[in-house]
Scaffold this motif. Structure first.
Motif, PDB file in Angstrom:
ATOM      1  N   ALA A   1      -7.604   1.586   0.566  1.00 45.76           N
ATOM      2  CA  ALA A   1      -6.503   0.617   0.570  1.00 45.76           C
ATOM      3  C   ALA A   1      -6.987  -0.799   0.285  1.00 45.76           C
ATOM      4  O   ALA A   1      -8.132  -1.154   0.565  1.00 45.76           O
ATOM      5  CB  ALA A   1      -5.818   0.660   1.930  1.00 45.76           C
TER       6      ALA A   1
ATOM      7  N   ASP B   1      -3.515  -6.832  11.572  1.00 45.62           N
ATOM      8  CA  ASP B   1      -4.890  -6.641  11.088  1.00 45.62           C
ATOM      9  C   ASP B   1      -5.252  -7.734  10.069  1.00 45.62           C
ATOM     10  O   ASP B   1      -4.556  -7.927   9.067  1.00 45.62           O
ATOM     11  CB  ASP B   1      -5.011  -5.251  10.450  1.00 45.62           C
ATOM     12  CG  ASP B   1      -6.445  -4.879  10.147  1.00 45.62           C
ATOM     13  OD1 ASP B   1      -6.906  -3.868  10.706  1.00 45.62           O
ATOM     14  OD2 ASP B   1      -7.111  -5.595   9.371  1.00 45.62           O
ATOM     15  N   GLN B   2      -6.374  -8.395  10.340  1.00 45.35           N
ATOM     16  CA  GLN B   2      -6.775  -9.521   9.487  1.00 45.35           C
ATOM     17  C   GLN B   2      -7.136  -9.075   8.077  1.00 45.35           C
ATOM     18  O   GLN B   2      -7.105  -9.877   7.147  1.00 45.35           O
ATOM     19  CB  GLN B   2      -7.955 -10.257  10.118  1.00 45.35           C
ATOM     20  CG  GLN B   2      -7.601 -10.952  11.428  1.00 45.35           C
ATOM     21  CD  GLN B   2      -6.415 -11.911  11.274  1.00 45.35           C
ATOM     22  OE1 GLN B   2      -6.480 -12.851  10.479  1.00 45.35           O
ATOM     23  NE2 GLN B   2      -5.335 -11.662  12.001  1.00 45.35           N
ATOM     24  N   GLY B   3      -7.490  -7.829   7.904  1.00 39.74           N
ATOM     25  CA  GLY B   3      -7.832  -7.335   6.579  1.00 39.74           C
ATOM     26  C   GLY B   3      -6.641  -6.754   5.831  1.00 39.74           C
ATOM     27  O   GLY B   3      -6.701  -6.545   4.619  1.00 39.74           O
ATOM     28  N   GLU B   4      -5.554  -6.500   6.550  1.00 42.81           N
ATOM     29  CA  GLU B   4      -4.396  -5.886   5.891  1.00 42.81           C
ATOM     30  C   GLU B   4      -3.291  -6.913   5.654  1.00 42.81           C
ATOM     31  O   GLU B   4      -3.093  -7.374   4.546  1.00 42.81           O
ATOM     32  CB  GLU B   4      -3.920  -4.678   6.695  1.00 42.81           C
ATOM     33  CG  GLU B   4      -5.001  -3.589   6.711  1.00 42.81           C
ATOM     34  CD  GLU B   4      -4.508  -2.257   7.204  1.00 42.81           C
ATOM     35  OE1 GLU B   4      -3.323  -1.934   7.007  1.00 42.81           O
ATOM     36  OE2 GLU B   4      -5.310  -1.521   7.805  1.00 42.81           O
TER      37      GLU B   4
ATOM     38  N   CYS C   1       0.838  -1.216   0.000  1.00 38.61           N
ATOM     39  CA  CYS C   1       0.000   0.000   0.000  1.00 38.61           C
ATOM     40  C   CYS C   1       0.868   1.259   0.000  1.00 38.61           C
ATOM     41  O   CYS C   1       0.515   2.252  -0.623  1.00 38.61           O
ATOM     42  CB  CYS C   1      -0.919   0.005   1.214  1.00 38.61           C
ATOM     43  SG  CYS C   1      -2.128  -1.342   1.204  1.00 38.61           S
TER      44      CYS C   1
ATOM     45  N   THR D   1      -4.976   5.338   1.743  1.00 34.00           N
ATOM     46  CA  THR D   1      -3.639   5.120   2.328  1.00 34.00           C
ATOM     47  C   THR D   1      -2.888   6.449   2.421  1.00 34.00           C
ATOM     48  O   THR D   1      -2.707   7.119   1.405  1.00 34.00           O
ATOM     49  CB  THR D   1      -2.818   4.159   1.449  1.00 34.00           C
ATOM     50  OG1 THR D   1      -3.533   2.947   1.308  1.00 34.00           O
ATOM     51  CG2 THR D   1      -1.451   3.904   2.056  1.00 34.00           C
TER      52      THR D   1
ATOM     53  N   THR E   1      -7.852  -7.771   2.193  1.00 34.27           N
ATOM     54  CA  THR E   1      -9.200  -7.425   1.731  1.00 34.27           C
ATOM     55  C   THR E   1      -9.252  -5.911   1.488  1.00 34.27           C
ATOM     56  O   THR E   1      -8.275  -5.211   1.749  1.00 34.27           O
ATOM     57  CB  THR E   1     -10.265  -7.815   2.777  1.00 34.27           C
ATOM     58  OG1 THR E   1     -10.011  -7.081   3.981  1.00 34.27           O
ATOM     59  CG2 THR E   1     -10.241  -9.303   3.083  1.00 34.27           C
ATOM     60  N   ASP E   2     -10.401  -5.450   1.034  1.00 38.18           N
ATOM     61  CA  ASP E   2     -10.543  -4.014   0.782  1.00 38.18           C
ATOM     62  C   ASP E   2     -10.779  -3.260   2.088  1.00 38.18           C
ATOM     63  O   ASP E   2     -11.581  -3.691   2.931  1.00 38.18           O
ATOM     64  CB  ASP E   2     -11.713  -3.753  -0.164  1.00 38.18           C
ATOM     65  CG  ASP E   2     -11.372  -4.146  -1.588  1.00 38.18           C
ATOM     66  OD1 ASP E   2     -10.163  -4.229  -1.903  1.00 38.18           O
ATOM     67  OD2 ASP E   2     -12.299  -4.389  -2.381  1.00 38.18           O
ATOM     68  N   GLY E   3     -10.115  -2.140   2.241  1.00 38.84           N
ATOM     69  CA  GLY E   3     -10.316  -1.297   3.413  1.00 38.84           C
ATOM     70  C   GLY E   3     -11.304  -0.176   3.121  1.00 38.84           C
ATOM     71  O   GLY E   3     -11.947  -0.165   2.063  1.00 38.84           O
ATOM     72  N   VAL E   4     -11.424   0.750   4.051  1.00 38.54           N
ATOM     73  CA  VAL E   4     -12.398   1.836   3.899  1.00 38.54           C
ATOM     74  C   VAL E   4     -11.739   3.211   3.883  1.00 38.54           C
ATOM     75  O   VAL E   4     -12.423   4.213   3.722  1.00 38.54           O
ATOM     76  CB  VAL E   4     -13.472   1.794   5.013  1.00 38.54           C
ATOM     77  CG1 VAL E   4     -14.283   0.524   4.924  1.00 38.54           C
ATOM     78  CG2 VAL E   4     -12.851   1.968   6.389  1.00 38.54           C
ATOM     79  N   ARG E   5     -10.423   3.250   4.056  1.00 42.07           N
ATOM     80  CA  ARG E   5      -9.763   4.564   4.079  1.00 42.07           C
ATOM     81  C   ARG E   5      -8.638   4.627   3.056  1.00 42.07           C
ATOM     82  O   ARG E   5      -8.060   3.609   2.687  1.00 42.07           O
ATOM     83  CB  ARG E   5      -9.197   4.864   5.468  1.00 42.07           C
ATOM     84  CG  ARG E   5     -10.263   5.143   6.494  1.00 42.07           C
ATOM     85  CD  ARG E   5      -9.635   5.591   7.789  1.00 42.07           C
ATOM     86  NE  ARG E   5     -10.641   5.703   8.842  1.00 42.07           N
ATOM     87  CZ  ARG E   5     -10.397   5.543  10.112  1.00 42.07           C
ATOM     88  NH1 ARG E   5      -9.176   5.263  10.525  1.00 42.07           N
ATOM     89  NH2 ARG E   5     -11.373   5.663  10.998  1.00 42.07           N
TER      90      ARG E   5
ATOM     91  N   ARG F   1       0.015  -2.276  13.946  1.00 42.37           N
ATOM     92  CA  ARG F   1      -1.384  -2.659  13.710  1.00 42.37           C
ATOM     93  C   ARG F   1      -1.622  -3.327  12.355  1.00 42.37           C
ATOM     94  O   ARG F   1      -2.250  -4.390  12.309  1.00 42.37           O
ATOM     95  CB  ARG F   1      -2.287  -1.427  13.862  1.00 42.37           C
ATOM     96  CG  ARG F   1      -3.764  -1.739  13.804  1.00 42.37           C
ATOM     97  CD  ARG F   1      -4.601  -0.497  13.566  1.00 42.37           C
ATOM     98  NE  ARG F   1      -4.173   0.248  12.397  1.00 42.37           N
ATOM     99  CZ  ARG F   1      -4.384  -0.144  11.154  1.00 42.37           C
ATOM    100  NH1 ARG F   1      -5.027  -1.277  10.908  1.00 42.37           N
ATOM    101  NH2 ARG F   1      -3.945   0.559  10.139  1.00 42.37           N
ATOM    102  N   PRO F   2      -1.109  -2.777  11.238  1.00 41.65           N
ATOM    103  CA  PRO F   2      -1.395  -3.421   9.948  1.00 41.65           C
ATOM    104  C   PRO F   2      -0.822  -4.833   9.845  1.00 41.65           C
ATOM    105  O   PRO F   2      -1.370  -5.670   9.133  1.00 41.65           O
ATOM    106  CB  PRO F   2      -0.740  -2.498   8.929  1.00 41.65           C
ATOM    107  CG  PRO F   2      -0.505  -1.211   9.641  1.00 41.65           C
ATOM    108  CD  PRO F   2      -0.343  -1.543  11.071  1.00 41.65           C
TER     109      PRO F   2
END
Lengths: 294, 403
Positions: free
Chosen positions: B103, B144-147, B89, B113, B107-111, B140-141
């Motif tokens: 980002a 993070d299970q989505g990152e 990212c 980068t 998976t797809d994030g909501v904010r 954190r990333p």
């Protein structure tokens, strides 16, 4: 660096086991001191005196969904106004037991600063007042000498004629001017004017029919503890304050539940009777009762 | 004689400069600056600012940690599927951004980068300020299970599998990366942070202009385009942009609600700063926790006193305005594709989205198309004029160099 999905839960890794055990022992001791009924006690009902449901809100969150949000938040009732008024009527039709309608002078968002000089506001108000039932006119924004403009004066007369509250967002000068026009006017002062607690108390002492909501302000409580100056105000005037979220953007509908919980947290720092009055009884007595008796 | 003529010209130029700088009517001229404006222009520099190590990170500026952090920043094996690295990212070729609206890790994030240049200067990290330090924000990333979906065990495995990485870890932290080491993840995050702290953006055309004004060097100042100059006047004046986009890094480091919608798909909202403060206070890796290496506690004041307020709901960080040409699209959710769109947002600002007692400085700027272009020209002048070279690869420390 981006948006989080999960807050990490690992922690205290450096603490020795003995410290953790001691902390747990302390925690169990603290739990033992809580009233036994606290875990099972139902949530304090909330009368949310400051909810808007304007066109962009009902586009995004249709009435059924909006009502579900209010019920899930544990609201006993919500005083709702919108730009245009259609939003309020949609919600009221969906849940008359939950929604207390208030009529805004705004036909669309964006009239906040222009309405006081817009004479077309008056026929709008007259028309809606003939057609629908309301507990209040507002929330409207007016400051200082603008409160003496003809449009505002006529609106104050209409409130008197229909025995309605005025939900006024403005300064104490505007309040004083409205009360000169109608000394018996019943005003709910939005956000308590964002004034200091001492100034709010002075106004409440001076005007016995003035009430105040606490929407969109945090200064009266932090971390569930009430500021001493505000505590004095609440204890002196337990029948004159109400809580409210202020959903001024559609996104804020998703903050109603959290706001209700936040309110419950600081209300718990007051004597139970005072907490109940500010939390919901005042709203019930002042506004909901009007809808029931008409 | 020639010398004298040159001196004469120089003298006239200096006089012209003074008039240019101080003429009473300057404020009314489209590309001239009043004394007050000049003072404010000066406040946006000098650039770069003095660099200071992070007292909360004991390996800040540690060469072994910087090298280790660099290697791990580009290391996809830290992620659950072995394909996502920090750099996935935070792409160096794009100002350490990805060019996407929001980002995409596992998976797809909501904010959107954020870029990483000059990240050392930040006070809060992430669009919601959910972190008060760079190493915590870097940790954190990874988890993070989505990152990246990583873990301490996976990280230790990667470190132990490379003699060079393990050596740098030992050099930086004084011990080997063992799988059961609960400090390992935090240490890795501190190493990655220490490398990110070295990412500094070079002076941009605005900085040369600002410095030229300071030196009263008219010839150098004249190189700054007229459109950018006019845009700068709007930035300082009508726009009041500098109220929030203050100082050399063009940010006050705080948060604001500028009327950008914050619904997220498929449902719900991004609470922004309000949620960020709650996450920050619950985070065991915040500066109030055991992992803060600043024994004085001097870096904890902000975290000690910050509490979520109603107004924070839907507030997002005031970003730096440097390097914007590298980091499109814009806003916390990447909803504005171009700088022209950003300026138009402020020009046509929807005041109804702002609380009557909230962001009082925000008013629609009602800019003409020409003014819009001028403001864009100014913003572009805060980015490097030429493509940036790839980041310098930090050298391995001598103790870890292969024989």
């Amino acid at each position: 660096m981006k948006s989080p999905r999960h807050v990490p839960t690992a922690g205290a890794a450096r603490r020795p086991l003995a410290t953790l055990l001691a902390a747990l022992a302390g925690l169990s001791g603290a739990l033992a001191m809580l009233p036994a009924a606290s875990a099972a006690e139902p949530k304090l009902p909330i009368f949310d005196a400051h909810v808007h449901y304007s066109h962009d809100a009902w586009d995004r969150t249709p009435p059924k969904e909006a009502i579900a949000i209010l019920r899930k938040a544990g609201l006993k009732r919500a005083m709702v106004s919108s730009s245009s008024d259609d939003g309020t009527q949609k919600l009221y039709a969906e849940a008359p037991d939950l929604v207390v309608p208030s009529l805004r002078p705004y036909r669309k968002r964006g009239e906040i600063s222009t309405w006081v000089r817009d004479e077309t506001v008056i026929p709008h108000l007259e028309d809606r007042l003939r057609k629908f039932r309301y507990a209040a006119i507002g929330e409207f924004h007016v400051y200082g000498s603008d409160a003496d403009l003809p449009v505002v004066r006529r609106m104050v007369q209409l409130a008197k004629q229909y025995k309605l509250w005025l939900h006024l967002h403005g300064d104490s000068d505007a309040i004083e001017r409205v009360l000169v026009q109608d000394p018996e006017a019943r005003i709910l002062w939005a956000h308590s004017g964002f004034d200091r607690p001492e100034a709010v108390r002075a106004m409440l002492r001076k005007h016995r029919k003035l009430h105040a909501d606490l929407a969109f302000r945090n200064d009266h409580a932090t971390g569930g503890k009430i500021d001493p100056a505000w505590r004095e105000a609440f204890i002196e005037f337990p029948d004159r304050f109400l809580v409210g979220t202020d959903t001024f953007t559609p996104e804020r509908w998703y903050y109603i539940a959290e706001h209700a919980d936040w309110s419950r947290a600081w209300l718990a720092d007051l004597p139970k009777d005072v907490a109940e009055r500010i939390g919901w009884r005042n709203g019930e007595n002042l506004f909901a009762s009007m809808m029931a008796t008409k | 004689m020639a010398f004298r003529r040159t001196e004469h010209h120089r003298g006239r130029r200096v006089l012209a400069t003074l008039l240019f700088l101080l003429a009473p009517a300057a404020a009314a001229e489209p590309d001239r600056f009043s004394a007050s404006e000049l003072e404010r222009i000066a406040s946006h520099g000098p650039w770069p600012t003095a660099w200071m190590r992070d007292p909360g990170n004991r390996v800040s500026a540690n060469p072994a940690a910087v090298h280790l952090g660099y290697r791990l920043f580009f290391e996809p094996r830290l992620s659950a599927n072995g394909r996502v690295a920090c750099a996935t990212c935070h792409d160096p070729a794009r100002g350490f951004q990805d060019g996407r609206a929001t980002a995409r890790g596992l998976t797809d994030g909501v904010r959107n980068t954020p870029g990483l240049f000059d990240v050392r200067q930040q006070r809060w990290f992430g669009w919601d300020g959910g972190h008060d330090n760079l190493w915590s924000a870097s940790l954190r990333p990874i988890l993070d299970q989505g990152e990246m979906g990583g873990s301490a065990g996976r990280t230790a495995h990667v470190l132990r599998g490379s003699a060079a990485l393990a050596c740098h870890y030992r050099q930086a932290f004084g011990k080997a990366p063992t799988a059961g080491d609960s400090d390992l993840l935090v240490n890795v995050a501190k190493a990655i942070a220490s490398w990110q702290e070295t990412l500094l953006s070079p002076p941009a055309p605005f900085d040369h202009f600002r410095d030229a004004l300071e030196r009263k060097d008219v010839a150098a100042a004249a190189a700054y385009p007229a459109a950018a100059r006019r845009g700068l006047k709007i930035f300082l004046g009508r726009g009041q942009c500098a109220t929030c986009h203050a100082g050399p890094n063009f940010t006050n480091g705080e948060f604001g609600d500028i009327g950008v919608p914050f619904f997220i798909k498929p449902a719900g909202v991004d609470p922004g700063r309000q949620g960020g403060i709650k996450r920050l206070l619950a985070n065991p890796w915040n500066l109030l926790g055991a992992y803060n290496d600043d024994a004085t506690g001097g870096n904890t004041t902000g975290t000690k006193f910050v509490r979520p307020e109603h107004r924070n709901f839907g507030e997002f960080k005031v970003p730096t305005l440097r390097n914007l040409t590298l980091t499109a699209p814009y806003m916390h959710n990447g909803s504005l594709a171009t700088l022209r769109d950003v300026v138009r947002h402020y020009s046509d600002l929807d005041e109804d989205r702002l609380h009557a007692d909230g962001e009082r400085i925000l008013r629609p700027l009602n800019l003409s198309e020409a003014e819009n272009a001028d403001l864009v020209a100014f913003l572009e002048s805060l980015s490097p004029a030429t493509p940036l070279p790839p980041p310098v690869v930090p050298a391995p420390v001598p103790a870890c160099r292969a024989p």
